[in-house]
Design an enzyme around this catalytic site. Structure first.
Site, PDB file in Angstrom:
ATOM      1  N   GLY A 177      -9.640  10.950 -67.362  1.00 41.20           N
ATOM      2  CA  GLY A 177      -9.176  11.033 -68.753  1.00 41.20           C
ATOM      3  C   GLY A 177      -8.433  12.336 -68.959  1.00 41.20           C
ATOM      4  N   GLY A 178      -7.626  12.695 -67.965  1.00 45.46           N
ATOM      5  CA  GLY A 178      -6.964  14.007 -67.957  1.00 45.46           C
ATOM      6  C   GLY A 178      -5.743  14.086 -68.842  1.00 45.46           C
ATOM      7  CG  ASP A 235      -5.616   9.432 -70.016  1.00 42.76           C
ATOM      8  OD1 ASP A 235      -5.345   8.572 -70.885  1.00 42.76           O
ATOM      9  OD2 ASP A 235      -6.231  10.492 -70.269  1.00 42.76           O
ATOM     10  CG  ASP A 257     -10.654   0.989 -70.339  1.00 47.16           C
ATOM     11  OD1 ASP A 257     -11.487   1.887 -70.599  1.00 47.16           O
ATOM     12  OD2 ASP A 257     -10.426   0.037 -71.098  1.00 47.16           O
ATOM     13  CG  PHE A 258     -12.650   6.853 -69.660  1.00 47.43           C
ATOM     14  CD1 PHE A 258     -13.140   6.329 -70.838  1.00 47.43           C
ATOM     15  CD2 PHE A 258     -11.865   8.004 -69.715  1.00 47.43           C
ATOM     16  CE1 PHE A 258     -12.854   6.919 -72.059  1.00 47.43           C
ATOM     17  CE2 PHE A 258     -11.576   8.606 -70.942  1.00 47.43           C
ATOM     18  CZ  PHE A 258     -12.072   8.057 -72.120  1.00 47.43           C
ATOM     19  CG  HIS A 288     -15.206  16.398 -77.865  1.00 51.58           C
ATOM     20  ND1 HIS A 288     -14.687  17.486 -78.530  1.00 51.58           N
ATOM     21  CD2 HIS A 288     -14.144  15.703 -77.405  1.00 51.58           C
ATOM     22  CE1 HIS A 288     -13.369  17.444 -78.481  1.00 51.58           C
ATOM     23  NE2 HIS A 288     -13.021  16.388 -77.798  1.00 51.58           N
TER      24      HIS A 288
HETATM   25  C1  LIG Z   1      -9.185  14.570 -76.092  1.00 51.31           C
HETATM   26  S1  LIG Z   1      -8.132  13.897 -74.895  1.00 51.31           S
HETATM   27  C2  LIG Z   1      -8.552  14.901 -73.497  1.00 51.31           C
HETATM   28  C3  LIG Z   1      -7.459  14.937 -72.494  1.00 51.31           C
HETATM   29  C4  LIG Z   1      -7.682  15.945 -71.360  1.00 51.31           C
HETATM   30  N1  LIG Z   1      -8.911  15.713 -70.634  1.00 51.31           N
HETATM   31  C5  LIG Z   1      -7.636  17.356 -71.904  1.00 51.31           C
HETATM   32  O1  LIG Z   1      -8.689  17.929 -72.160  1.00 51.31           O
HETATM   33  O2  LIG Z   1      -6.526  17.857 -72.119  1.00 51.31           O
HETATM   34  C6  LIG Z   1      -8.914  12.350 -74.525  1.00 51.31           C
HETATM   35  C7  LIG Z   1      -8.211  11.545 -73.450  1.00 51.31           C
HETATM   36  O3  LIG Z   1      -8.965  10.348 -73.225  1.00 51.31           O
HETATM   37  C8  LIG Z   1      -8.034   9.321 -72.911  1.00 51.31           C
HETATM   38  N2  LIG Z   1      -8.659   8.026 -73.129  1.00 51.31           N
HETATM   39  C9  LIG Z   1      -9.095   7.490 -74.308  1.00 51.31           C
HETATM   40  N3  LIG Z   1      -9.642   6.280 -74.071  1.00 51.31           N
HETATM   41  C10 LIG Z   1      -9.559   6.065 -72.724  1.00 51.31           C
HETATM   42  C11 LIG Z   1      -9.979   4.999 -71.884  1.00 51.31           C
HETATM   43  N4  LIG Z   1     -10.604   3.927 -72.375  1.00 51.31           N
HETATM   44  N5  LIG Z   1      -9.746   5.112 -70.548  1.00 51.31           N
HETATM   45  C12 LIG Z   1      -9.121   6.208 -70.034  1.00 51.31           C
HETATM   46  N6  LIG Z   1      -8.701   7.259 -70.801  1.00 51.31           N
HETATM   47  C13 LIG Z   1      -8.923   7.168 -72.122  1.00 51.31           C
HETATM   48  C14 LIG Z   1      -6.917   9.598 -73.895  1.00 51.31           C
HETATM   49  O4  LIG Z   1      -5.737   8.929 -73.501  1.00 51.31           O
HETATM   50  C15 LIG Z   1      -6.819  11.110 -73.828  1.00 51.31           C
HETATM   51  O5  LIG Z   1      -5.912  11.518 -72.844  1.00 51.31           O
END
Ligand SMILES: C[S@@+](CC[C@H](N)C(=O)[O-])C[C@H]1O[C@@H](n2cnc3c(N)ncnc32)[C@H](O)[C@@H]1O
Length: 442
Positions: free
Chosen positions: A255-256, A278, A310-311, A330
């Site tokens: 989820g980077g 992601d 999709d995590f 969070h």
């Molecule tokens: C708050 S951001 C954090 C991004 C990164 N880790 C950072 O700290 O800069 C949350 C991330 O979760 C990803 N995300 C949300 N739902 C997701 C899912 N079901 N599977 C994978 N990624 C997901 C979003 O696309 C987003 O990039």
């Protein structure tokens, strides 16, 4: 000990902490410009700032008349209200054209906002050390307000907080007191949703196409860069021993996003191999725009893989050495966090580690040193540094207000990990945030 002696002792100790920490801060005054450019901050200076902010606030609450102190707390909301006025009208940008100050009549010409009212807004902010009042009805930027030019992501972050977050917060008490909503963990029941009468969640709102939604979504996106700078999210680049990991160590950024942290890791530690995972739309931007611009060498040297996933539904790439999970948990309620961590666990080999990078909410009571797994502030400060590290608590309430989610304590993380089959190892401190390390349970 009688009250007079104990207050006198506390006051003396606070003053001596302030004097000692100010001496450290003074040594770093030549670096002051660097601090406003988002560069990593010296850890000794960081600790001294935490102490000064904490001790000054504690000193004021110790000696102020209770009714004064309370009235100031009640009225605190006018500061963000006034900041919204100046950011919406790009006042810092205008003031930048007039280093010795500009009269409010000129500000009215440029913005259309009544000069007298705008002057009063600026006067309140100048009294709080944002802007300076240089002569009658004439204002100039100062060290802080220069950081709010519209080109600075901090300005977008300010607009995000003082607009939709501030407005949503006015509904917090009603939401918490509503028997149908109080215990809900659904993002669709958050105060934000109720205040703005949104159909769905904050992220559904940001995905909308009205000009207001697009403007707010952009402010949010850009503002996150300003927030990362405020809390020194990138302290992790220097303060975790990435450099001592063996050549070819694989780091999966789960989820980077577009790779805010992994681009920096790739640039600073060429021995690492990175995998960015992601949702597909984020990875498209990462692969086509962000990495070619910010980490082209990593692409040329084949040190980065982009793998959409999709995590909540599937495991990340199998058998990586480290799964780095920053600012993901969070956003989610416990049940979803457990799903995400179980998916990570399913990908881990026997020597894989997980690093959860988040604020780790600290308790306000002092623990015996051998029990506390992180540094506590020196006495008589609150052990959590109170005002000095207040952002962990403000962000927690912001997550509650906007998404019905939360920041977590160390025990919360340990419990989530335990349920997902992960064993807590240790906590690494990095700037204001922490890394909670897990391995798979034997
Ligand atoms: C708050 S951001 C954090 C991004 C990164 N880790 C950072 O700290 O800069 C949350 C991330 O979760 C990803 N995300 C949300 N739902 C997701 C899912 N079901 N599977 C994978 N990624 C997901 C979003 O696309 C987003 O990039």
């Amino acid at each position: 000990m009688d009250t007079t002696t104990s207050v006198t002792n506390e006051l003396r100790s606070l003053l001596s902490l302030i004097v000692d920490s100010a001496a450290i801060a003074q040594r770093h005054i030549p670096d002051r410009e660097k601090l406003s450019q988002g560069e990593p901050i010296d850890s000794e200076l960081r600790s001294s700032i935490f102490v000064i902010e904490a001790a000054c606030a504690q000193l004021c609450s110790l000696i102020a008349r209770p009714s004064d102190a309370l009235a100031n707390k009640f009225f605190a909301f006018y500061e963000p209200a006034c900041i919204q006025v100046v950011l919406t009208n790009k006042i810092p940008d205008i003031l930048q054209e007039y280093p010795s100050g500009v009269h409010i009549s000129e500000l009215e010409k440029r913005t259309g906002v009544d000069a007298g009212k705008l002057g009063r807004v600026l006067r309140l902010l100048a009294a709080k050390h944002l802007f300076q009042e240089v002569s009658a009805d004439t204002f100039a930027n100062n060290y802080l307000s220069k950081y709010l030019l519209s080109s600075n992501p901090m300005s977008s972050f300010g607009l995000h907080i003082t607009d939709e977050c501030f407005k949503a917060s006015t509904n917090l008490s009603d939401t918490l007191n509503d028997p149908a909503l109080t215990a809900s963990a659904s993002p669709a029941d958050a105060s934000f949703v109720k205040h703005f009468k949104v159909n769905g969640t904050l992220f559904d709102y940001y995905a909308g196409s009205s000009p207001e939604q697009v403007k707010r979504a952009t402010q949010f996106g850009v503002g996150m860069i300003g927030w990362g700078d405020a809390i020194e999210a990138n302290a992790v680049i220097n303060e975790f021993p990435w450099g001592s990991l063996p050549e070819g160590t694989t780091i999966c950024d789960v989820g980077g996003g577009v790779g805010n942290i992994s681009t920096q890791l790739a640039n600073s530690y060429p021995a690492l191999r990175l995998i960015l995972q992601d949702l597909p739309h984020q990875l498209k931007i990462a692969e086509e725009e962000v990495w070619p611009e910010h980490a082209p060498k990593a692409i040329a040297e084949n040190r980065i893989e982009f793998i959409p996933f999709d995590f909540l539904q599937e495991a990340p790439k199998l058998g990586c050495d480290i799964y780095y999970v920053k600012n993901i948990l969070h956003d989610w309620a416990d049940g979803d966090c457990i799903k995400i961590l179980k998916n990570v666990k399913n990908a881990m080999g026997t020597s894989s580690r997980v690093l959860v990078h988040e604020f780790i909410v600290r308790p306000g009571y002092r623990m015996p040193k051998e029990e506390a797994k992180f540094t506590q502030a020196p006495e008589p400060l609150l052990p959590n540094y109170g005002e000095g590290r207040i952002r962990q608590y403000t962000l927690d309430i912001n997550m509650m207000t906007m998404l019905n989610s939360k920041e977590r304590t160390l025990q919360d993380f340990i419990d989530l990990g335990e349920t997902a089959g992960l064993q807590f190892v240790k906590i690494w401190e990095a700037g204001e945030m922490g890394l909670v390390e897990f391995v798979t349970k034997a």
